[in-house]
Design a protein around this motif. Structure first.
Motif, PDB file in Angstrom:
ATOM      1  N   GLY A  76      -1.545  -5.622   3.287  1.00 21.75           N
ATOM      2  CA  GLY A  76      -2.802  -4.896   3.311  1.00 21.75           C
ATOM      3  C   GLY A  76      -3.633  -5.193   2.076  1.00 21.75           C
ATOM      4  N   THR A  77      -4.911  -4.855   2.147  1.00 17.23           N
ATOM      5  CA  THR A  77      -5.783  -5.032   0.989  1.00 17.23           C
ATOM      6  C   THR A  77      -5.566  -3.889   0.001  1.00 17.23           C
ATOM      7  N   VAL A  78      -6.032  -4.089  -1.222  1.00 17.33           N
ATOM      8  CA  VAL A  78      -5.959  -3.023  -2.218  1.00 17.33           C
ATOM      9  C   VAL A  78      -6.707  -1.789  -1.725  1.00 17.33           C
ATOM     10  N   ARG A  79      -7.866  -1.958  -1.110  1.00 12.94           N
ATOM     11  CA  ARG A  79      -8.629  -0.807  -0.615  1.00 12.94           C
ATOM     12  C   ARG A  79      -7.882  -0.103   0.511  1.00 12.94           C
ATOM     13  N   LEU A  80      -7.334  -0.858   1.446  1.00 17.85           N
ATOM     14  CA  LEU A  80      -6.569  -0.240   2.540  1.00 17.85           C
ATOM     15  C   LEU A  80      -5.425   0.595   1.986  1.00 17.85           C
ATOM     16  N   LEU A  81      -4.660   0.031   1.067  1.00 18.79           N
ATOM     17  CA  LEU A  81      -3.488   0.717   0.528  1.00 18.79           C
ATOM     18  C   LEU A  81      -3.879   1.911  -0.328  1.00 18.79           C
ATOM     19  N   THR A  82      -5.003   1.812  -1.023  1.00 19.71           N
ATOM     20  CA  THR A  82      -5.489   2.935  -1.821  1.00 19.71           C
ATOM     21  C   THR A  82      -5.971   4.062  -0.916  1.00 19.71           C
ATOM     22  N   ASP A  83      -6.721   3.725   0.129  1.00 19.95           N
ATOM     23  CA  ASP A  83      -7.172   4.734   1.088  1.00 19.95           C
ATOM     24  C   ASP A  83      -5.975   5.450   1.714  1.00 19.95           C
ATOM     25  N   MET A  84      -4.980   4.678   2.108  1.00 19.18           N
ATOM     26  CA  MET A  84      -3.794   5.256   2.726  1.00 19.18           C
ATOM     27  C   MET A  84      -3.095   6.224   1.773  1.00 19.18           C
ATOM     28  N   ALA A  85      -2.969   5.807   0.521  1.00 18.63           N
ATOM     29  CA  ALA A  85      -2.303   6.654  -0.465  1.00 18.63           C
ATOM     30  C   ALA A  85      -3.044   7.972  -0.656  1.00 18.63           C
ATOM     31  N   LYS A  86      -4.364   7.910  -0.739  1.00 13.74           N
ATOM     32  CA  LYS A  86      -5.157   9.126  -0.915  1.00 13.74           C
ATOM     33  C   LYS A  86      -5.095  10.002   0.331  1.00 13.74           C
ATOM     34  N   HIS A  87      -5.039   9.377   1.493  1.00 18.71           N
ATOM     35  CA  HIS A  87      -5.026  10.117   2.761  1.00 18.71           C
ATOM     36  C   HIS A  87      -3.748  10.927   2.930  1.00 18.71           C
ATOM     37  N   CYS A  88      -2.630  10.394   2.490  1.00 18.36           N
ATOM     38  CA  CYS A  88      -1.361  11.064   2.795  1.00 18.36           C
ATOM     39  C   CYS A  88      -0.499  11.345   1.565  1.00 18.36           C
ATOM     40  N   GLY A  89      -1.043  11.128   0.367  1.00 20.17           N
ATOM     41  CA  GLY A  89      -0.348  11.550  -0.838  1.00 20.17           C
ATOM     42  C   GLY A  89       0.775  10.646  -1.301  1.00 20.17           C
ATOM     43  N   LEU A  90       0.684   9.358  -1.029  1.00 19.83           N
ATOM     44  CA  LEU A  90       1.700   8.423  -1.521  1.00 19.83           C
ATOM     45  C   LEU A  90       1.522   8.240  -3.030  1.00 19.83           C
ATOM     46  N   PRO A  91       2.562   8.441  -3.827  1.00 12.90           N
ATOM     47  CA  PRO A  91       2.407   8.565  -5.287  1.00 12.90           C
ATOM     48  C   PRO A  91       2.552   7.250  -6.062  1.00 12.90           C
ATOM     49  N   TRP A  92       1.943   6.170  -5.565  1.00 14.41           N
ATOM     50  CA  TRP A  92       2.105   4.878  -6.238  1.00 14.41           C
ATOM     51  C   TRP A  92       1.615   4.916  -7.685  1.00 14.41           C
ATOM     52  N   ASP A  93       2.302   4.165  -8.552  1.00 14.99           N
ATOM     53  CA  ASP A  93       1.789   3.936  -9.902  1.00 14.99           C
ATOM     54  C   ASP A  93       0.688   2.894  -9.891  1.00 14.99           C
ATOM     55  N   THR A  94       0.815   1.924  -8.999  1.00 12.91           N
ATOM     56  CA  THR A  94      -0.202   0.883  -8.864  1.00 12.91           C
ATOM     57  C   THR A  94      -0.077   0.277  -7.474  1.00 12.91           C
ATOM     58  N   VAL A  95      -1.091  -0.475  -7.078  1.00  8.56           N
ATOM     59  CA  VAL A  95      -1.153  -1.035  -5.731  1.00  8.56           C
ATOM     60  C   VAL A  95      -1.342  -2.545  -5.824  1.00  8.56           C
ATOM     61  N   LEU A  96      -0.418  -3.295  -5.231  1.00  6.27           N
ATOM     62  CA  LEU A  96      -0.543  -4.753  -5.137  1.00  6.27           C
ATOM     63  C   LEU A  96      -0.807  -5.106  -3.681  1.00  6.27           C
ATOM     64  N   GLY A  97      -1.947  -5.743  -3.424  1.00  5.06           N
ATOM     65  CA  GLY A  97      -2.317  -6.133  -2.069  1.00  5.06           C
ATOM     66  C   GLY A  97      -2.499  -7.628  -1.955  1.00  5.06           C
ATOM     67  N   SER A  98      -2.593  -8.096  -0.725  1.00 10.53           N
ATOM     68  CA  SER A  98      -2.694  -9.539  -0.482  1.00 10.53           C
ATOM     69  C   SER A  98      -3.986 -10.132  -1.024  1.00 10.53           C
ATOM     70  N   ASP A  99      -5.039  -9.326  -1.108  1.00 14.73           N
ATOM     71  CA  ASP A  99      -6.316  -9.872  -1.571  1.00 14.73           C
ATOM     72  C   ASP A  99      -6.323 -10.178  -3.065  1.00 14.73           C
ATOM     73  N   LEU A 100      -5.333  -9.696  -3.805  1.00 15.53           N
ATOM     74  CA  LEU A 100      -5.248 -10.036  -5.226  1.00 15.53           C
ATOM     75  C   LEU A 100      -4.910 -11.514  -5.427  1.00 15.53           C
ATOM     76  N   VAL A 101      -4.085 -12.058  -4.549  1.00 16.81           N
ATOM     77  CA  VAL A 101      -3.678 -13.471  -4.678  1.00 16.81           C
ATOM     78  C   VAL A 101      -4.159 -14.314  -3.502  1.00 16.81           C
ATOM     79  N   ARG A 102      -4.805 -13.656  -2.517  1.00 20.54           N
ATOM     80  CA  ARG A 102      -5.355 -14.340  -1.336  1.00 20.54           C
ATOM     81  C   ARG A 102      -4.273 -15.140  -0.601  1.00 20.54           C
ATOM     82  N   HIS A 103      -3.153 -14.484  -0.440  1.00 18.11           N
ATOM     83  CA  HIS A 103      -2.033 -15.024   0.327  1.00 18.11           C
ATOM     84  C   HIS A 103      -1.365 -13.869   1.057  1.00 18.11           C
TER      85      HIS A 103
END
Length: 237
Positions: free
Chosen positions: A128-155
């Protein structure tokens, strides 16, 4: 042996229930628009079935870099036509495509991750993208310290760049300091090939009651757990 400092997680199926969430949103939209005669669970399964093939088109160079939201939308348009779904306007389609941003966690995910967070860095390592994973975390309370998504490395996984990004970003270059957590054996096998430690989380109903794959670990992983609570126990959190 390196000490684990960070746990990175596959998300779809491992942390959240994509099948239940997509089906629920499809059914809600169908009621709102008066659409009948569609098996929305089958639709959800078919949409997820487009996931790997669409990413492979990017990985092989058939498509230029295309993020997961755009790939999901391409698949959605095809499936709406295939299932004979009509009567949706562009706003409806955009809302439905964002169902992947609103998925709900399995019951053990948030409490187990919260425990793990007390001792380890916890992060995503998802297609998922960083935005997708961030939205998901905010929507359901996932307590990530940070989010690594595919769009960071474009792979997309299983490209090496994805696993190496976690090793560099969170393990300071030490693969043994990072543990990949997933409900999918293939993801863990690729992570282990890059020197990462591995944790298999059992999700025997990710694909429904007739699931035939990933019902149990298929390799010798570092840790095997039946829930995030069990993983926290085994990891001393």
């Amino acid at each position: 042996m390196s000490e684990v400092v960070a746990l990175v997680h596959d998300v779809f199926g491992t942390v959240v229930d994509w099948r239940g969430g997509v089906t629920q949103d499809c059914e809600a939209l169908a009621r709102r628009k008066g659409i009948g005669g569609v098996d929305w669970t089958e639709f959800a399964d078919s949409w997820r079935g487009e996931y790997a093939p669409s990413m492979n088109r990017v990985r092989t160079g058939e498509l230029p870099w295309t993020d997961l939201d755009a790939l999901h939308r391409l698949a959605l348009d095809r499936l709406l036509d295939k299932f004979g779904v009509t009567g949706l306007d562009e706003a409806d389609k955009q809302w439905l495509n964002l169902t992947w941003h609103r998925l709900k966690p399995w019951p053990d995910s948030v409490p187990g991750l919260t425990r793990l967070k007390q001792k380890y860095i916890i992060a995503t390592l998802s297609n998922g993208t960083v935005r997708l994973l961030t939205d998901m975390a905010k929507h359901c309370g996932l307590p990530w310290d940070t989010v690594l998504g595919s769009d960071l490395v474009r792979h997309y996984k299983p490209d090496a760049e994805m696993y190496r990004s976690a090793i560099e970003f969170l393990g300071s270059g030490d693969p043994g300091a990072v543990m990949m957590v997933a409900a999918h054996s293939s993801d863990l096998v690729h992570a282990a090939a890059h020197g990462m430690k591995t944790a298999f989380i059992s999700r025997p109903y990710e694909h429904g009651p007739k699931q035939s794959r990933d019902v149990k670990p298929e390799h010798d992983f570092t840790v095997v757990a039946d829930s995030f609570g069990d993983l926290a126990d085994q990891m001393g959190a």
